[in-house]
Design a protein around this motif. Structure first.
Motif, PDB file in Angstrom:
ATOM      1  N   TYR A 392      -6.038  12.557  18.211  1.00 21.12           N
ATOM      2  CA  TYR A 392      -4.946  12.628  17.240  1.00 21.12           C
ATOM      3  C   TYR A 392      -5.567  12.505  15.849  1.00 21.12           C
ATOM      4  N   GLU A 393      -5.385  13.545  15.038  1.00 17.04           N
ATOM      5  CA  GLU A 393      -6.046  13.599  13.736  1.00 17.04           C
ATOM      6  C   GLU A 393      -5.016  13.828  12.637  1.00 17.04           C
ATOM      7  N   ALA A 394      -4.881  12.855  11.731  1.00 16.82           N
ATOM      8  CA  ALA A 394      -4.007  12.988  10.566  1.00 16.82           C
ATOM      9  C   ALA A 394      -4.892  13.161   9.337  1.00 16.82           C
ATOM     10  N   VAL A 395      -4.946  14.382   8.847  1.00 20.73           N
ATOM     11  CA  VAL A 395      -5.807  14.728   7.716  1.00 20.73           C
ATOM     12  C   VAL A 395      -4.963  15.431   6.654  1.00 20.73           C
ATOM     13  N   PRO A 396      -5.426  15.488   5.412  1.00 23.81           N
ATOM     14  CA  PRO A 396      -4.607  16.052   4.331  1.00 23.81           C
ATOM     15  C   PRO A 396      -4.234  17.510   4.529  1.00 23.81           C
ATOM     16  N   TRP A 397      -5.013  18.261   5.314  1.00 25.60           N
ATOM     17  CA  TRP A 397      -4.714  19.686   5.468  1.00 25.60           C
ATOM     18  C   TRP A 397      -3.783  19.982   6.640  1.00 25.60           C
ATOM     19  N   THR A 398      -3.388  18.956   7.424  1.00 23.67           N
ATOM     20  CA  THR A 398      -2.416  19.176   8.507  1.00 23.67           C
ATOM     21  C   THR A 398      -1.226  18.223   8.419  1.00 23.67           C
ATOM     22  N   SER A 407      -8.526  -5.331  -2.776  1.00 22.54           N
ATOM     23  CA  SER A 407      -9.960  -5.384  -3.083  1.00 22.54           C
ATOM     24  C   SER A 407     -10.722  -6.097  -1.976  1.00 22.54           C
ATOM     25  N   TRP A 408     -10.057  -6.967  -1.242  1.00 22.00           N
ATOM     26  CA  TRP A 408     -10.604  -7.535  -0.008  1.00 22.00           C
ATOM     27  C   TRP A 408      -9.527  -8.314   0.736  1.00 22.00           C
ATOM     28  N   GLY A 409      -9.341  -7.978   2.021  1.00 24.48           N
ATOM     29  CA  GLY A 409      -8.444  -8.758   2.869  1.00 24.48           C
ATOM     30  C   GLY A 409      -7.384  -7.964   3.598  1.00 24.48           C
ATOM     31  N   THR A 410      -6.948  -6.789   3.058  1.00 25.79           N
ATOM     32  CA  THR A 410      -5.863  -6.038   3.688  1.00 25.79           C
ATOM     33  C   THR A 410      -6.136  -4.533   3.626  1.00 25.79           C
ATOM     34  N   TRP A 411      -5.948  -3.881   4.776  1.00 28.28           N
ATOM     35  CA  TRP A 411      -6.070  -2.428   4.875  1.00 28.28           C
ATOM     36  C   TRP A 411      -4.836  -1.926   5.623  1.00 28.28           C
ATOM     37  N   GLU A 412      -3.975  -1.145   4.964  1.00 32.25           N
ATOM     38  CA  GLU A 412      -2.764  -0.617   5.581  1.00 32.25           C
ATOM     39  C   GLU A 412      -2.751   0.897   5.457  1.00 32.25           C
ATOM     40  N   PHE A 413      -2.581   1.598   6.594  1.00 31.74           N
ATOM     41  CA  PHE A 413      -2.602   3.057   6.620  1.00 31.74           C
ATOM     42  C   PHE A 413      -1.386   3.594   7.358  1.00 31.74           C
ATOM     43  N   ASN A 414      -0.886   4.739   6.880  1.00 26.21           N
ATOM     44  CA  ASN A 414       0.147   5.494   7.587  1.00 26.21           C
ATOM     45  C   ASN A 414      -0.218   6.973   7.505  1.00 26.21           C
ATOM     46  N   GLY A 415      -0.395   7.602   8.664  1.00 24.49           N
ATOM     47  CA  GLY A 415      -0.758   9.011   8.683  1.00 24.49           C
ATOM     48  C   GLY A 415       0.158   9.796   9.590  1.00 24.49           C
ATOM     49  N   ASN A 507     -15.581  -8.360  -6.729  1.00 25.33           N
ATOM     50  CA  ASN A 507     -16.620  -9.181  -7.347  1.00 25.33           C
ATOM     51  C   ASN A 507     -16.204  -9.712  -8.704  1.00 25.33           C
ATOM     52  N   GLU A 508     -15.310  -8.993  -9.376  1.00 29.43           N
ATOM     53  CA  GLU A 508     -14.831  -9.427 -10.692  1.00 29.43           C
ATOM     54  C   GLU A 508     -13.592 -10.306 -10.587  1.00 29.43           C
ATOM     55  N   GLY A 509     -13.140 -10.591  -9.349  1.00 33.54           N
ATOM     56  CA  GLY A 509     -11.964 -11.435  -9.164  1.00 33.54           C
ATOM     57  C   GLY A 509     -10.656 -10.715  -9.396  1.00 33.54           C
ATOM     58  N   ASN A 510     -10.694  -9.386  -9.403  1.00 35.49           N
ATOM     59  CA  ASN A 510      -9.491  -8.587  -9.616  1.00 35.49           C
ATOM     60  C   ASN A 510      -8.897  -8.215  -8.262  1.00 35.49           C
ATOM     61  N   CYS A 511      -7.672  -8.606  -7.996  1.00 37.41           N
ATOM     62  CA  CYS A 511      -7.035  -8.349  -6.698  1.00 37.41           C
ATOM     63  C   CYS A 511      -6.076  -7.160  -6.753  1.00 37.41           C
ATOM     64  N   GLY A 512      -6.291  -6.245  -7.695  1.00 41.00           N
ATOM     65  CA  GLY A 512      -5.372  -5.136  -7.889  1.00 41.00           C
ATOM     66  C   GLY A 512      -5.257  -4.225  -6.696  1.00 41.00           C
ATOM     67  N   GLY A 513      -6.373  -3.911  -6.069  1.00 40.85           N
ATOM     68  CA  GLY A 513      -6.344  -3.039  -4.901  1.00 40.85           C
ATOM     69  C   GLY A 513      -6.087  -1.588  -5.263  1.00 40.85           C
ATOM     70  N   TRP A 514      -5.680  -0.822  -4.228  1.00 37.41           N
ATOM     71  CA  TRP A 514      -5.525   0.622  -4.398  1.00 37.41           C
ATOM     72  C   TRP A 514      -4.446   1.115  -3.445  1.00 37.41           C
ATOM     73  N   LYS A 515      -3.370   1.645  -4.009  1.00 32.64           N
ATOM     74  CA  LYS A 515      -2.271   2.197  -3.226  1.00 32.64           C
ATOM     75  C   LYS A 515      -2.077   3.640  -3.651  1.00 32.64           C
ATOM     76  N   ALA A 516      -2.171   4.578  -2.698  1.00 31.71           N
ATOM     77  CA  ALA A 516      -2.068   5.994  -3.052  1.00 31.71           C
ATOM     78  C   ALA A 516      -1.825   6.817  -1.797  1.00 31.71           C
ATOM     79  N   SER A 517      -1.761   8.137  -1.971  1.00 28.90           N
ATOM     80  CA  SER A 517      -1.633   9.071  -0.853  1.00 28.90           C
ATOM     81  C   SER A 517      -2.562  10.240  -1.095  1.00 28.90           C
ATOM     82  N   SER A 518      -2.897  10.951  -0.013  1.00 27.46           N
ATOM     83  CA  SER A 518      -3.831  12.070  -0.120  1.00 27.46           C
ATOM     84  C   SER A 518      -3.238  13.200  -0.942  1.00 27.46           C
TER      85      SER A 518
END
Length: 548
Positions: A392-398, A407-415, A507-518
């Motif tokens: 099962y492959e969820a990629v941007p082209w399909t 930045s560290w501690g949580t990884w959440e994905f939906n494909g 490393n800089e103590g910034n917990c902003g993280g990254w939320k986006a979509s392909s």
């Protein structure tokens, strides 16, 4: 008088005979001594393994890009060949257009290739507590290899190892001629130091696994179904990568590998049968490029290929005077190559789930900011799941893919895959307590500094994965979940990583993280999707023929 002369003649003849016998004995003794001495001092015969034939596969699940891409500088004539003519021509054309991405033509373009291998030891009630949640990762890399002059000051052959409790060890050498690799299968290695110092072994590359440890003092070797090595390095979290720049440590390993899943469907049936079944198996065994078919060209950088999403490993690993013996434990392999790692990226992987998914489920997910032609960049992400021999492959082209990574501690994905015949949705969440599981900083290829601290990893994340079948709802005008395929599969041995800007944030103590979509841009999206469109048309034609 006659009797006396005869007696004297007899005595003299006996003396001559004795002398002749003594001389013969001395000659025999000298000859035997010389043979024994030469046998003891003669060079040991090393059984080398020749590179495989062009286009050959080690096993049906072998993926594209399993072979090496870098320009060899190893002195063995067997490793002096280059890639095929059409690929070489396409690379030269694209390199001539390099000014579109970098106007500095005088500076040699950076290149690296790296391999990642993970062994996960499942908890065992009969083992001591040291075995609980234990994993090992072996990372091999080559930086700026080749014969181009002047040599790069970033050239390096390196081995990084992650051990129990996210500990870290490293050994490296600036001589890239020590590193060799096969073009058509996953075979590679590097000998930092030979055991037979009196012999000229510069041209020796792949050695038969049964003899490898007898000739190599420190180094590593990966063949399609075996992984061996021994390093006498130091704590990688202190100092640099060269000898004597940290707390000394040793690690050795001897592992047999049984592939199960590459990057695509695999039924487990043999593909060498005759007739229609052979063609059906051939199609069913087709393995994919993780980054799409354009990964064959220097269009996107860096490139990424999962070579074994799931396998089984048996053998021994000795880590800091403790020996781990195991059988049929989860094994995983992937690789990267290109100019440098992305500006920012995330990654997660697991193939060691709890029952009832403990022997049939594996996933890999990742994404980041990568370069594309004309000096542009794009944000991409994907997830690939192998469950019961189905891919099962969820990629941007399909379909589409969304992520929310701290930045560290949580990884959440939906494909979601909304194109083709296999429609599905996947959700994955991985967490680790930043205090209890702080992870360890690892080195990755960088554009200016070579192999340098650039990411953070852990092998102790708590993972939960779910998978649903999708169907288009005409009323809602959207895809909806209709059946649960995998229901909250869990593991406490997930691998996770953040790199580039995400690593810097932590490393800089910034917990902003990254939320986006392909957001894959055209025309690249349409080009990468072409093989999937052809497969869909072919599938419909076959269905129509069978109905008739």
């Amino acid at each position: 008088a006659k009797q006396s002369k005869a007696k004297q003649a007899m005595i003299m003849s006996r003396q001559h005979l004795h002398r002749a016998l003594l001389t013969l004995i001395l000659l025999l003794a000298t000859t035997i001594t010389m043979h024994v001495s030469s046998a003891l001092t003669a060079p040991k015969i090393i059984t080398q393994v020749s590179p495989p034939k062009k286009g050959s596969k080690a096993f049906p699940q072998q993926t594209p890009h399993s072979g090496a891409h870098f320009q060899h500088s190893h002195p063995s004539p067997q490793y002096s060949h280059t890639t095929s003519t059409w690929k070489s021509s396409s690379r030269r054309i694209l390199q001539r257009l390099q000014f579109l991405r970098n106007n500095n033509k005088k500076k040699k373009k950076r290149f690296f290739e790296g391999w990642y291998y993970r062994v996960t030891l499942l908890p065992d009630d009969d083992e001591d507590e040291c075995r609980d949640r234990t994993s090992f990762v072996f990372i091999f890399s080559i930086e700026d290899p080749g014969h181009t002059q002047p040599k790069s000051n970033l050239s390096l052959a390196a081995c990084q190892i992650m051990g129990p409790n996210d500990e870290y060890m490293v050994q490296a050498h600036p001589d890239d001629t020590k590193f060799w690799a096969w073009r058509d299968q996953q075979g590679l290695g590097c000998t930092f130091e030979w055991s037979d110092e009196c012999l000229d072994l510069k041209k020796v590359a792949a050695i038969h696994p049964d003899e490898w440890k007898d000739h190599v003092a420190t180094g590593f070797q990966m063949l399609p179904e075996s992984l061996q090595g021994k390093i006498v390095g130091h704590d990688g979290s202190l100092g640099g990568v060269m000898d004597g720049q940290g707390v000394p440590g040793e690690c050795s390993w001897d592992i047999a590998i049984t592939p199960r899943s590459g990057w695509g469907d695999y039924s487990g049936e043999k593909s060498n049968t005759n007739g229609k079944k052979a063609n059906a198996n051939k199609n069913h065994h087709r393995q994919r490029s993780t980054a799409g078919w354009l990964a064959s060209f220097p269009v996107f950088e860096p490139h990424w290929q999962v070579t074994m999403a799931d396998a089984r490993a048996s053998g021994t690993i000795q880590w800091k005077n403790k020996t781990y013996t195991f059988e049929d434990q989860p094994f995983y392999a992937e690789k990267n190559w290109g100019g440098a790692f992305p500006l920012s990226w995330y990654w997660a992987q697991c193939n060691a789930f709890e029952a009832p998914y403990n022997n049939n489920l594996a996933f890999t997910a990742g994404g980041g900011v990568r370069q594309i032609p004309f000096g542009k960049t794009e944000e991409l992400g994907m997830i690939g799941i192998h469950y019961n021999n189905t891919f099962y492959e969820a990629v941007p082209w399909t379909g589409d893919f969304e992520w929310n990574v701290s930045s560290w501690g949580t990884w959440e994905f939906n494909g979601r895959c909304t194109s083709g015949t296999r429609l599905f949705e996947a959700e994955m969440r991985a967490v680790c307590d930043p205090v209890e599981v702080p992870g360890v900083d690892l080195r990755a290829p960088t554009k200016l500094d070579g192999l340098a601290y650039f990411c953070r990893d852990s092998l102790l994340a708590d993972v939960e994965l779910s998978l649903w079948e999708l169907q288009f709802d005409d009323k809602l005008k959207d895809y909806v979940r209709v059946a649960c395929i995998v229901d909250k599969a869990r593991s406490r041995q997930g691998g996770v990583e953040v790199g580039g800007d995400l690593w810097k944030q932590n490393n800089e103590g910034n917990c902003g993280g990254w939320k986006a979509s392909s957001r894959m841009k055209q025309p690249m999206k349409a080009m990468v999707k072409l093989p999937y469109l052809f497969e869909g048309v072919r599938g419909r034609l076959i269905s129509l023929i069978r109905r008739r």
